[in-house]
Design an enzyme around this catalytic site. Structure first.
Site, PDB file in Angstrom:
ATOM      1  N   SER A  41       0.860  -1.175   0.000  1.00 16.26           N
ATOM      2  CA  SER A  41       0.000   0.000   0.000  1.00 16.26           C
ATOM      3  C   SER A  41       0.898   1.227   0.000  1.00 16.26           C
ATOM      4  O   SER A  41       1.690   1.420   0.925  1.00 16.26           O
ATOM      5  CB  SER A  41      -0.907   0.001   1.235  1.00 16.26           C
ATOM      6  OG  SER A  41      -1.716   1.146   1.279  1.00 16.26           O
ATOM      7  N   ASP A  73     -14.324  -1.185   2.771  1.00 18.76           N
ATOM      8  CA  ASP A  73     -13.445  -1.302   3.933  1.00 18.76           C
ATOM      9  C   ASP A  73     -14.173  -0.723   5.142  1.00 18.76           C
ATOM     10  O   ASP A  73     -14.829  -1.446   5.907  1.00 18.76           O
ATOM     11  CB  ASP A  73     -12.135  -0.576   3.642  1.00 18.76           C
ATOM     12  CG  ASP A  73     -11.177  -0.488   4.826  1.00 18.76           C
ATOM     13  OD1 ASP A  73     -11.524  -0.946   5.923  1.00 18.76           O
ATOM     14  OD2 ASP A  73     -10.065   0.041   4.657  1.00 18.76           O
ATOM     15  N   GLY A  92      -4.598  -3.873   6.246  1.00 18.50           N
ATOM     16  CA  GLY A  92      -3.622  -3.568   7.277  1.00 18.50           C
ATOM     17  C   GLY A  92      -3.776  -2.157   7.802  1.00 18.50           C
ATOM     18  O   GLY A  92      -4.379  -1.289   7.155  1.00 18.50           O
ATOM     19  N   LYS A  94      -1.248  -1.165  -4.320  1.00 14.73           N
ATOM     20  CA  LYS A  94      -2.388  -0.298  -4.026  1.00 14.73           C
ATOM     21  C   LYS A  94      -1.896   1.130  -3.892  1.00 14.73           C
ATOM     22  O   LYS A  94      -0.958   1.416  -3.137  1.00 14.73           O
ATOM     23  CB  LYS A  94      -3.092  -0.734  -2.732  1.00 14.73           C
ATOM     24  CG  LYS A  94      -4.289   0.137  -2.385  1.00 14.73           C
ATOM     25  CD  LYS A  94      -5.100  -0.463  -1.249  1.00 14.73           C
ATOM     26  CE  LYS A  94      -4.494  -0.214   0.104  1.00 14.73           C
ATOM     27  NZ  LYS A  94      -5.375  -0.664   1.206  1.00 14.73           N
ATOM     28  N   GLU A 148     -11.195   0.889  -3.798  1.00 16.98           N
ATOM     29  CA  GLU A 148     -11.525   0.666  -2.386  1.00 16.98           C
ATOM     30  C   GLU A 148     -12.124   1.913  -1.745  1.00 16.98           C
ATOM     31  O   GLU A 148     -11.560   3.002  -1.839  1.00 16.98           O
ATOM     32  CB  GLU A 148     -10.254   0.242  -1.635  1.00 16.98           C
ATOM     33  CG  GLU A 148     -10.491  -0.165  -0.191  1.00 16.98           C
ATOM     34  CD  GLU A 148      -9.214  -0.617   0.487  1.00 16.98           C
ATOM     35  OE1 GLU A 148      -9.256  -0.846   1.709  1.00 16.98           O
ATOM     36  OE2 GLU A 148      -8.177  -0.738  -0.207  1.00 16.98           O
ATOM     37  N   ASP A 171      -7.134   3.148  -3.378  1.00 16.53           N
ATOM     38  CA  ASP A 171      -7.871   3.304  -2.126  1.00 16.53           C
ATOM     39  C   ASP A 171      -8.127   4.791  -1.900  1.00 16.53           C
ATOM     40  O   ASP A 171      -7.185   5.573  -1.747  1.00 16.53           O
ATOM     41  CB  ASP A 171      -7.065   2.725  -0.959  1.00 16.53           C
ATOM     42  CG  ASP A 171      -7.825   2.755   0.358  1.00 16.53           C
ATOM     43  OD1 ASP A 171      -8.994   3.185   0.372  1.00 16.53           O
ATOM     44  OD2 ASP A 171      -7.245   2.340   1.376  1.00 16.53           O
ATOM     45  N   LYS A 231      -2.830   4.967  -2.827  1.00 16.34           N
ATOM     46  CA  LYS A 231      -3.750   5.876  -2.147  1.00 16.34           C
ATOM     47  C   LYS A 231      -4.038   7.063  -3.065  1.00 16.34           C
ATOM     48  O   LYS A 231      -3.109   7.638  -3.654  1.00 16.34           O
ATOM     49  CB  LYS A 231      -3.142   6.365  -0.829  1.00 16.34           C
ATOM     50  CG  LYS A 231      -2.918   5.268   0.211  1.00 16.34           C
ATOM     51  CD  LYS A 231      -4.220   4.798   0.824  1.00 16.34           C
ATOM     52  CE  LYS A 231      -3.960   3.853   1.994  1.00 16.34           C
ATOM     53  NZ  LYS A 231      -5.207   3.450   2.673  1.00 16.34           N
ATOM     54  N   LYS A 268     -10.540  -6.280   8.039  1.00 19.64           N
ATOM     55  CA  LYS A 268      -9.538  -5.925   9.042  1.00 19.64           C
ATOM     56  C   LYS A 268     -10.042  -6.450  10.374  1.00 19.64           C
ATOM     57  O   LYS A 268     -11.105  -6.040  10.852  1.00 19.64           O
ATOM     58  CB  LYS A 268      -9.327  -4.411   9.104  1.00 19.64           C
ATOM     59  CG  LYS A 268      -8.666  -3.841   7.849  1.00 19.64           C
ATOM     60  CD  LYS A 268      -8.541  -2.329   7.916  1.00 19.64           C
ATOM     61  CE  LYS A 268      -7.854  -1.796   6.656  1.00 19.64           C
ATOM     62  NZ  LYS A 268      -7.901  -0.314   6.585  1.00 19.64           N
TER      63      LYS A 268
END
Length: 381
Positions: A149, A251, A303, A174, A226, A201, A176, A275
Site C-alpha cells: 500500500s 473497507d 492492514g 495499491k 476501495e 484506495d 492511495k 480488518k
C-alpha cells in the site's frame, strides 16, 4: 470378573486469565504515510498481554488517536478496557474465545478495543491447545499472498515506489488517491507498468457527484476501487457500483456480518476488505469471511501499519480459504527500523510465511526493545 469402565475422555478445561498488561507503544515510521485523511509519522497503539497458567496471549489495537478512520479512538478505548472489560476478564476461565460474548456483546461499539481482548484470548487458547493460530482459526495455507500500500506522494516518487514493489515480487500494488491526485497518477503508473495488478484506495474522499471522474477510472484496468464514498454509506456505493465496470471494495463500511450482508445483497461490494480489528476480532472476521464466500465474493486482509503482533494476527487470519486476493501485510522493514517482535516478518516473492516460532501467533515480544518504545505498563490482577 468386572471389566473396568473405560476412562472418560478429558475435555479441554479451558484457561484461566490471571493477569493483564496494557501499554502504549510508539513506533516511528521510516517514511511518513500520507492518505486522503491525513499524514502519519509514527504508529501509536495499545498492546495487550493476557497471562494465564504460564502462557501469554498478545493483541494489538488499531484505533487511531483521533477519529480519522472510524469513530473509535485511542483515548476512548483505554478507559473502556480499564473499567469495563478487563475487570470482567481477569480471574475468569474460558473454554473457548466464544465465551467472551456475554462480556463483550452488551457494550455498544468499541469493536477495536473488544478485538484486542478477543484476539489475545485466541492467542492464549491456541497456545493452550499447542496449535498455531491459523490451525485454530481453520486456515488452509502455509503462506499468504501480499501486496503493498503506497501512500500519497508526487508522481515520479510513486513510479519509483511501484517499480521497487514489483521488483520485490509483491503480488499487488495499491495506490492511495484523493481528489486532485488520481487520474494523472493512474495514467502515469499504468503507462509505465501496463501489466501490474493495480488497485486504488480513496479512503472515502469522493461523493456521487464525482461519478464521471470515478467512471473514468474504468479504463485503467484496476482490480478494484476501495472505499471511494462515505464510511457509513452502503446505499450510495450500490448506486456507484451499478454505474461502474470496476469492482467496488468496501473497507470502512463493513464493521459486522450484518453490514456485509447488507452490502452484498445490495451489490454494493464485489470485493471486501476484512480488518480483524475493525470488525471486532477473529470470530466476527470469520463470520464475514464465510458470508462473503457464500455470496461468491472474494476477501482480502487489510492492514493498519501494524507492528509484528498485529502483522502476525493478519497473516494467520489470511490463511482462511476465501482470502483469495493479496493483502496489505507487507514486510515490517518497509515501515519500521526495528519491530517489537524477535522474529522478522518479511515477505519473499510476494508471499508472507505463517510465523511458526511456537504455537499461537508464532512470534515473541522483544521485551528489551519494547521497554524503550512504550510507556510503563498498567497491570490488572
Amino acid at each position: 470378573m468386572t471389566t473396568p469402565a473405560p476412562d472418560k475422555p478429558r475435555l479441554f478445561p479451558g484457561i484461566r486469565i490471571e493477569a493483564a498488561e496494557l501499554r502504549l507503544v510508539r513506533l516511528p515510521l521510516l517514511t511518513p504515510f500520507v492518505i486522503s485523511t491525513g499524514t502519519m509519522t509514527e504508529k501509536l497503539f495499545p498492546l495487550l498481554t493476557l497471562q494465564a497458567e504460564g502462557l501469554e496471549g498478545h493483541a494489538e489495537g488499531v484505533m487511531d488517536p483521533l477519529p480519522d478512520y472510524l469513530e473509535e479512538t485511542l483515548p476512548a478505548a483505554l478507559p473502556f478496557l480499564r473499567q469495563a472489560v478487563l475487570p470482567q476478564v481477569v480471574g475468569q476461565r474460558f473454554e473457548s474465545p466464544a465465551q467472551l460474548a456475554p462480556i463483550l456483546d452488551p457494550w455498544r461499539g468499541h469493536r477495536m478495543a473488544k478485538a484486542m481482548v478477543e484476539m489475545a484470548v485466541w492467542d492464549l487458547w491456541a497456545k493452550a491447545l499447542d496449535l498455531p493460530l491459523c490451525a485454530a482459526l481453520g486456515g488452509v495455507r502455509e503462506s499468504v499472498e501480499v501486496g503493498v500500500s503506497l501512500g500519497i506522494t508526487d508522481i515520479p516518487a510513486t513510479l519509483d515506489r511501484v517499480r521497487a514493489a514489483l521488483e520485490a515480487g509483491y503480488r499487488r500494488v495499491k495506490l492511495k488517491i484523493r481528489r486532485g491526485h488520481d487520474i494523472a497518477l493512474l495514467a502515469a503508473v499504468r503507462a509505465e507498468f501496463p501489466d501490474a495488478k493495480l488497485t486504488v484506495d480513496a479512503n472515502t474522499d469522493y461523493g456521487l457527484g464525482d461519478l464521471p471522474l470515478l467512471k473514468s477510472m474504468d479504463r485503467f484496468g484496476l482490480d478494484y476501487i476501495e472505499q471511494p464514498l462515505a464510511f457509513d454509506d452502503i446505499q450510495d456505493h450500490a448506486k456507484l457500483q451499478a454505474q461502474m465496470l470496476t469492482a467496488i471494495c468496501l473497507d470502512e463500511s463493513i464493521r459486522s456480518a450484518t453490514d456485509a450482508r447488507h452490502a452484498l445483497t445490495a451489490d454494493a461490494a464485489r470485493v471486501v476488505n476484512i480488518k480483524v480489528g475493525r470488525v471486532g476480532g477473529f470470530g466476527p472476521a470469520r463470520a464475514i469471511h464465510d458470508l462473503c464466500a457464500a455470496f461468491g465474493v472474494p476477501v482480502w486482509c487489510g492492514g493498519m501499519l501494524e507492528s509484528g503482533i498485529g502483522r502476525a494476527q493478519n497473516i494467520h487470519l489470511a490463511t482462511l480459504p476465501n482470502f483469495t486476493k493479496p493483502g496489505d501485510t507487507s514486510s515490517a522493514s518497509r515501515y519500521f527500523r526495528r519491530d517489537i517482535v524477535e522474529q522478522p516478518l518479511e515477505a519473499e516473492a510476494g508471499l508472507m510465511a505463517v510465523p511458526r516460532h511456537g504455537p499461537g501467533l508464532g512470534v515473541t515480544l522483544d521485551r528489551a526493545y519494547l521497554a524503550t518504545v512504550s510507556d510503563a505498563p498498567e497491570f490488572f490482577r
